[in-house]
Structure formats: C-alpha cells, structure tokens
Design an enzyme around this catalytic site. Structure first.
Site, PDB file in Angstrom:
ATOM      1  N   GLU A   1       0.819  -1.202   0.000  1.00 51.18           N
ATOM      2  CA  GLU A   1       0.000   0.000   0.000  1.00 51.18           C
ATOM      3  C   GLU A   1       0.856   1.256   0.000  1.00 51.18           C
ATOM      4  OE1 GLU A   1      -3.965  -1.725   2.214  1.00 51.18           O
ATOM      5  OE2 GLU A   1      -2.537  -0.644   3.446  1.00 51.18           O
TER       6      GLU A   1
ATOM      7  N   CYS B   1       3.528   8.537   0.808  1.00 48.61           N
ATOM      8  CA  CYS B   1       4.078   7.588   1.779  1.00 48.61           C
ATOM      9  C   CYS B   1       4.223   6.260   1.042  1.00 48.61           C
ATOM     10  CB  CYS B   1       3.115   7.484   2.955  1.00 48.61           C
ATOM     11  SG  CYS B   1       3.568   6.208   4.132  1.00 48.61           S
TER      12      CYS B   1
ATOM     13  N   CYS C   1       6.352  -7.027   7.116  1.00 44.90           N
ATOM     14  CA  CYS C   1       7.459  -6.513   7.918  1.00 44.90           C
ATOM     15  C   CYS C   1       7.810  -7.550   8.970  1.00 44.90           C
ATOM     16  CB  CYS C   1       7.044  -5.211   8.604  1.00 44.90           C
ATOM     17  SG  CYS C   1       8.385  -4.427   9.532  1.00 44.90           S
TER      18      CYS C   1
ATOM     19  N   CYS D   1       6.343  -4.824  15.740  1.00 43.65           N
ATOM     20  CA  CYS D   1       6.067  -3.823  16.773  1.00 43.65           C
ATOM     21  C   CYS D   1       4.613  -4.037  17.194  1.00 43.65           C
ATOM     22  CB  CYS D   1       6.260  -2.415  16.226  1.00 43.65           C
ATOM     23  SG  CYS D   1       7.943  -2.108  15.645  1.00 43.65           S
TER      24      CYS D   1
ATOM     25  N   CYS E   1       1.598  -1.975  15.637  1.00 43.10           N
ATOM     26  CA  CYS E   1       1.543  -1.716  14.197  1.00 43.10           C
ATOM     27  C   CYS E   1       0.859  -2.858  13.445  1.00 43.10           C
ATOM     28  CB  CYS E   1       2.954  -1.523  13.653  1.00 43.10           C
ATOM     29  SG  CYS E   1       2.987  -1.180  11.891  1.00 43.10           S
TER      30      CYS E   1
ATOM     31  N   CYS F   1      -0.663   6.114   9.780  1.00 40.75           N
ATOM     32  CA  CYS F   1       0.518   5.373  10.230  1.00 40.75           C
ATOM     33  C   CYS F   1       0.111   4.133  10.989  1.00 40.75           C
ATOM     34  CB  CYS F   1       1.356   6.196  11.202  1.00 40.75           C
ATOM     35  SG  CYS F   1       1.879   7.758  10.601  1.00 40.75           S
TER      36      CYS F   1
HETATM   37  N1  SAH Z   1       9.656   0.494   9.695  1.00 44.72           N
HETATM   38  C1  SAH Z   1       9.858   1.916   9.567  1.00 44.72           C
HETATM   39  C2  SAH Z   1       8.962   2.543   8.520  1.00 44.72           C
HETATM   40  C3  SAH Z   1       7.472   2.520   8.854  1.00 44.72           C
HETATM   41  S1  SAH Z   1       7.007   4.124   9.374  1.00 44.72           S
HETATM   42  C4  SAH Z   1       9.666   2.572  10.907  1.00 44.72           C
HETATM   43  O1  SAH Z   1       9.149   1.920  11.820  1.00 44.72           O
HETATM   44  O2  SAH Z   1      10.049   3.727  11.082  1.00 44.72           O
HETATM   45  C5  SAH Z   1       5.460   3.882  10.106  1.00 44.72           C
HETATM   46  C6  SAH Z   1       5.374   4.657  11.402  1.00 44.72           C
HETATM   47  O3  SAH Z   1       4.065   4.503  11.978  1.00 44.72           O
HETATM   48  C7  SAH Z   1       6.368   4.147  12.425  1.00 44.72           C
HETATM   49  O4  SAH Z   1       6.849   5.219  13.169  1.00 44.72           O
HETATM   50  C8  SAH Z   1       5.466   3.281  13.269  1.00 44.72           C
HETATM   51  O5  SAH Z   1       6.000   2.991  14.516  1.00 44.72           O
HETATM   52  C9  SAH Z   1       4.235   4.127  13.331  1.00 44.72           C
HETATM   53  N2  SAH Z   1       3.049   3.385  13.779  1.00 44.72           N
HETATM   54  C10 SAH Z   1       2.898   2.047  13.866  1.00 44.72           C
HETATM   55  N3  SAH Z   1       1.669   1.741  14.335  1.00 44.72           N
HETATM   56  C11 SAH Z   1       1.046   2.910  14.540  1.00 44.72           C
HETATM   57  C12 SAH Z   1      -0.264   3.256  14.988  1.00 44.72           C
HETATM   58  N4  SAH Z   1      -1.140   2.316  15.278  1.00 44.72           N
HETATM   59  N5  SAH Z   1      -0.569   4.570  15.090  1.00 44.72           N
HETATM   60  C13 SAH Z   1       0.340   5.521  14.732  1.00 44.72           C
HETATM   61  N6  SAH Z   1       1.559   5.256  14.286  1.00 44.72           N
HETATM   62  C14 SAH Z   1       1.920   3.964  14.196  1.00 44.72           C
END
Ligand code: SAH
Length: 341
Positions: free
Chosen positions: A90, A103, A110, A114, A117, A334
C-alpha cells in the site's frame, strides 16, 4: 527473459546495436523508463513500432499496477498496488497546503512485529525491488495530478516494511527518483523512517545520505521499548545513540524522532525526561504521533498527558510538533497499513 528495467545501460546499448538500431535510442528508451515512468513498450511513442516489437519479444516489463484506490474525507488517498507476482503493498498520498506527500512501502509485510503496528501482523513476505518502489512513486504522482492538480512534493519511506532492511533497493529507488535525468525530486524532500537498524544508520552516514532520517523511537525506556518493539534487543540504546551521533557528525543533519503517544505506557513526565536524555548526543526534532486504532487494542494518550509531555520537552528547549493523523477513516494512517493474505 530479462526485465527491461533490470539490465544496465550498456546491455541495452549492446542489444540495440546488435539489432541494427541507432545508439541514441538507448537514451530515448531510458527516458521513458525512468523519467516518464511508463508501464509498457507501447507507450514509448517516439520509438518506432518495429523496435518496440523487438523489445517486446526480447524483454519482459514488470510493472506494478494500482489495484484499488480509496479516498478519505480529508483528501488523503490510499492505494493498493498489485505486484507482478500477485503480492500487494500500500501507498498513501497526503495533500496539505502546497504539499503533496507520498508515503511509500519498502517491503511486503514486515519482520519487526512492533506490538502496535498492523503491518507487523503480516510478518515478512519479501523485499520490494527498486523498480517496485519507483513504480509506487510514478503511479501516485500521476494520481496526484488528477486528484489535486499537483505533483508529489515530498516522499516519506513510512509505508509497509523497514527500509533499512532492504537497503540497496531503497537507495537505488532514491537515486532514481532524485536523478536529474529522472523525476528530479530534491533529496531534502525525502524522509527515510527506521525503527533503528544500527548498522543501516551507520551505512547511511558512510554513504553521505542526503535525505532526512527519522527514528521511530516511541519509548526512551530501553526495557519497556524492548517489550513492544522487540527489535530493541538486537539494536540496543547504546548502539542506537552511537549510530545516530555518527550520522549527525557525517551529514550535519538533525534527526527526527517519532514518538507515538500511548496512554499510560510512554506518556508520563518521567517518559519525557527519558526522551530528553536519550536525545542529548545529537540535535533532534520531535514529532509526537497520535495513535491510530488498529486491532492491537492500545489507547491513545489523553490530551492532558500530551500537553504535560510537550510542556516538559519545551522547558528543555526541544523542538516538538504534534502530528495529527490523516486518512484514519480509510485505514491509511501510520501503522494501519496491512493486507490480509
Ligand atoms: N519500519 C519503519 C517505517 C514505517 S514508518 C519505521 O518503523 O520507522 C510507520 C510509522 O508509523 C512508524 O513510526 C510506526 O512505529 C508508526 N506506527 C505504527 N503503528 C502505529 C499506529 N497504530 N498509530 C500511529 N503510528 C503507528
């Protein structure tokens, strides 16, 4: 058969000469591939039909396609890209004022898991090839013209995947997108976001990386972070701080720290103090991110906690922005990017 975008300029020239074509056709074809970003030989209108035919017979042309598009009430648009092997990723377009930010994804799924996420629940499926990263940019750029009458002005590598775990393809995609003979986007308008892959950050420093780098820190207490971001086990805080200080030393750049505000987990004044201390070795800008609902069941921080957190950081003269999410109604914000297999 080789893919037309995976052979070198020299190989293409050799092919042309062997087939009795003029050398200048190579430049012409490359321009279609990397500047205009077409998805088929037929679109190369200044290339004679007979040569297009020959190319067709000798090369494949793998190209991503838009399989679905959803637009949010706030103008944000989410795209589902279909890749040549049926996998999907996406991408999101976010218009705001004079800007249109794209984006883009760097991997299918992945590996990092985390806890908050949605992409992490897919697991790692495969790396994207640089052509597939480039295609997301080209396809969304065409869409940006249609939707907002404007080109993409900024790119964030914040879609699915961890860009520093697909280093070479990500770097090649940035080289192509910023190339003066391609779309020519300025590197200063690109941000690469990482969970903190320390050897990758050092490599960026050694490679003289021009775009901005953002760290998804989210928690400056090492033990607490390890529990929700298991990657911390292999890239501990000491290594991470050292890598970021090195990046700053080599590039002169301020590091962006992304910090997701989760209720009662990382939003106390004590957490803010830890964040302040974590950032002492290098200059930073802090983006506090509002948590977007996923199936993980966490809660976003209440406003008063966010305010206390910001007040503390500002009392230490830190630069803090609060980022409100866009595209939540279409799960484009995000952490909400996920494909069910
Ligand atoms: N793997 C890289 C690139 C992905 S960026 C990284 O982690 O930086 C996507 C961003 O959204 C990251 O900062 C991630 O931690 C954040 N994110 C993940 N789940 C989220 C959520 N439920 N709400 C807001 N941000 C979130």
């Amino acid at each position: 058969m080789n893919d037309i975008r995976q052979i070198s300029a020299q190989e293409l020239t050799d092919f042309l000469l062997q087939n009795g074509e003029k050398k200048f056709r190579q430049k012409q074809i490359e321009e279609w591939l990397w500047k205009k970003g077409v998805g088929s030989f037929d679109e190369m209108t200044n290339v004679p039909a007979a040569l297009r035919q020959k190319l067709q017979e000798n090369f494949t042309f793998l190209h991503a396609e838009i399989a679905m598009k959803v637009q949010s009430s706030d103008g944000t648009a989410k795209f589902l890209f279909a890749l040549h092997d049926g996998k999907q990723v996406e991408g999101v377009l976010i218009p705001s004022g004079q800007r249109v930010t794209a984006c883009i994804s760097s991997q299918v799924g992945c590996a990092l898991k985390c806890a908050f996420c949605a992409t992490g629940t897919m697991g790692f499926i495969r790396n994207l090839h640089f052509t597939e990263i480039f295609d997301q940019f080209i396809l969304m750029n065409n869409q940006a013209e249609k939707l907002y009458n404007q080109n993409i002005t900024n790119i964030v590598y914040m879609g699915m995947g961890e860009p520093l775990m697909n280093y070479d393809n990500v770097m090649e995609s940035i080289r192509l997108i910023t190339s003066p003979s391609g779309p020519g986007l300025s590197p200063s308008r690109i941000t690469l976001s990482t969970v903190g892959i320390t050897h990758g950050i050092k490599r960026l420093a050694d490679d003289g990386f021009k775009p901005d780098v953002a760290l998804s820190l989210h928690c400056a207490d090492e033990l607490k972070r390890t529990l929700r971001m298991p990657v911390t086990k292999h890239h501990n805080f000491a290594q991470l701080q050292e890598a970021l200080a090195y990046l700053h030393e080599k590039t002169g750049k301020r590091i962006t720290i992304e910090y997701l505000m989760l209720k009662d987990w990382n939003d106390s004044v004590e957490d803010a103090r830890k964040l302040f201390r974590f950032c002492l070795p290098f200059p930073v800008k802090i983006n506090l991110i509002e948590y977007n609902a996923t199936e993980s069941g966490y809660e976003k921080s209440p406003e008063e906690n966010v305010k206390r957190f910001v007040d503390f950081l500002e009392s230490k003269n830190m630069v803090v922005n609060i980022r409100h999410s866009r595209g939540k109604d279409i799960d484009a914000a995000c952490g909400q990017l996920v494909r069910k297999k």
